[in-house]
Design a protein around this motif. Structure first.
Motif, PDB file in Angstrom:
ATOM      1  N   LYS A  94       0.880  -1.005  -0.202  1.00  0.00           N
ATOM      2  CA  LYS A  94       0.085   0.133   0.022  1.00  0.00           C
ATOM      3  C   LYS A  94       0.893   1.172   0.148  1.00  0.00           C
ATOM      4  O   LYS A  94       0.494   2.356  -0.679  1.00  0.00           O
ATOM      5  N   THR A  95       1.994   1.468   0.693  1.00  0.00           N
ATOM      6  CA  THR A  95       2.978   2.335   1.029  1.00  0.00           C
ATOM      7  C   THR A  95       3.533   2.610  -0.447  1.00  0.00           C
ATOM      8  O   THR A  95       3.605   3.770  -0.749  1.00  0.00           O
ATOM      9  N   ALA A  96       3.802   1.532  -1.203  1.00  0.00           N
ATOM     10  CA  ALA A  96       4.610   1.526  -2.425  1.00  0.00           C
ATOM     11  C   ALA A  96       3.622   2.084  -3.559  1.00  0.00           C
ATOM     12  O   ALA A  96       4.205   2.944  -4.182  1.00  0.00           O
ATOM     13  N   GLY A 110      -8.385   3.747  -6.259  1.00  0.00           N
ATOM     14  CA  GLY A 110      -8.402   2.843  -4.871  1.00  0.00           C
ATOM     15  C   GLY A 110      -7.549   2.191  -4.357  1.00  0.00           C
ATOM     16  O   GLY A 110      -6.906   1.464  -5.189  1.00  0.00           O
ATOM     17  N   VAL A 111      -7.050   2.351  -3.174  1.00  0.00           N
ATOM     18  CA  VAL A 111      -6.124   1.708  -2.539  1.00  0.00           C
ATOM     19  C   VAL A 111      -6.768   0.940  -1.124  1.00  0.00           C
ATOM     20  O   VAL A 111      -7.175   1.965  -0.463  1.00  0.00           O
ATOM     21  N   GLY A 112      -6.928  -0.371  -1.015  1.00  0.00           N
ATOM     22  CA  GLY A 112      -7.504  -0.723   0.130  1.00  0.00           C
ATOM     23  C   GLY A 112      -6.527  -1.877   0.788  1.00  0.00           C
ATOM     24  O   GLY A 112      -5.793  -2.541   0.256  1.00  0.00           O
ATOM     25  N   LEU A 113      -6.484  -1.806   2.341  1.00  0.00           N
ATOM     26  CA  LEU A 113      -5.406  -2.497   2.811  1.00  0.00           C
ATOM     27  C   LEU A 113      -6.305  -3.476   3.616  1.00  0.00           C
ATOM     28  O   LEU A 113      -7.397  -3.350   4.353  1.00  0.00           O
ATOM     29  N   THR A 118      -3.319  -6.453  -1.054  1.00  0.00           N
ATOM     30  CA  THR A 118      -3.812  -5.138  -1.166  1.00  0.00           C
ATOM     31  C   THR A 118      -4.484  -4.924  -2.213  1.00  0.00           C
ATOM     32  O   THR A 118      -4.391  -5.939  -3.470  1.00  0.00           O
ATOM     33  N   HIS A 119      -5.723  -4.158  -2.114  1.00  0.00           N
ATOM     34  CA  HIS A 119      -6.487  -3.934  -3.525  1.00  0.00           C
ATOM     35  C   HIS A 119      -5.896  -2.527  -3.986  1.00  0.00           C
ATOM     36  O   HIS A 119      -5.623  -1.695  -3.383  1.00  0.00           O
ATOM     37  N   PHE A 120      -5.958  -2.618  -5.377  1.00  0.00           N
ATOM     38  CA  PHE A 120      -5.480  -1.522  -6.068  1.00  0.00           C
ATOM     39  C   PHE A 120      -6.550  -1.359  -7.358  1.00  0.00           C
ATOM     40  O   PHE A 120      -6.892  -2.411  -7.944  1.00  0.00           O
ATOM     41  N   ASP A 121      -7.221  -0.221  -7.568  1.00  0.00           N
ATOM     42  CA  ASP A 121      -8.199   0.055  -8.678  1.00  0.00           C
ATOM     43  C   ASP A 121      -7.592   1.319  -9.501  1.00  0.00           C
ATOM     44  O   ASP A 121      -7.037   2.090  -8.951  1.00  0.00           O
TER      45      ASP A 121
END
Length: 129
Positions: A94-96, A110-113, A118-121
């Motif tokens: 997430k940090t990266a 979107g970034v979900g932890l 980790t979710h990324f959209d």
């Protein structure tokens, strides 16, 4: 690149739905998954580590089954992936991602932890959870 190869390290088959049919990404969403794959390639290059796609595209039925009806999920349009990066915690991933977004190497989205992924959209607007 070979047919279905989206980037150096990502193939469209990695983004198939995890339903029993392993439903492929529909043609109308190929540009979405291509943008997603290019963003994940930037992350892979930055971290210099393989990325596993736990969940990419989801059919409406499969999405309803696993998340009990998140009707606006970006997975439905192949704009999202739940990922694990070998050798990195979900917090580090997430940090990266947030760093790469801040320097313009990844698309805002979107970034979900979560505990194990980790979710990324690539929704185009900032969303965090």
């Amino acid at each position: 690149m070979t047919k279905g190869q989206l980037t150096n390290n990502f193939h469209i088959d990695e983004f198939r739905c995890n339903d029993k049919k392993k439903t492929p990404v529909p043609p109308k969403y190929v540009l979405n998954v291509l943008l997603l794959a290019h963003n994940l390639q930037a992350l892979r290059t930055y971290l210099n580590a393989p990325i596993s796609i736990n969940s990419g595209y989801r059919t409406w039925h499969y999405n309803k089954y696993i998340v009990k009806g998140a009707s606006k999920s970006k997975h439905l349009t192949a704009q999202a992936a739940d990922i694990v990066v070998k050798g990195y915690t979900s917090v580090e991933v997430k940090t990266a991602i947030e760093y790469l977004i801040s320097v313009g190497k990844m698309t805002e989205g979107g970034v979900g932890l979560y505990n194990t992924f980790t979710h990324f959209d690539v929704r185009g607007t900032k969303a965090r959870w």
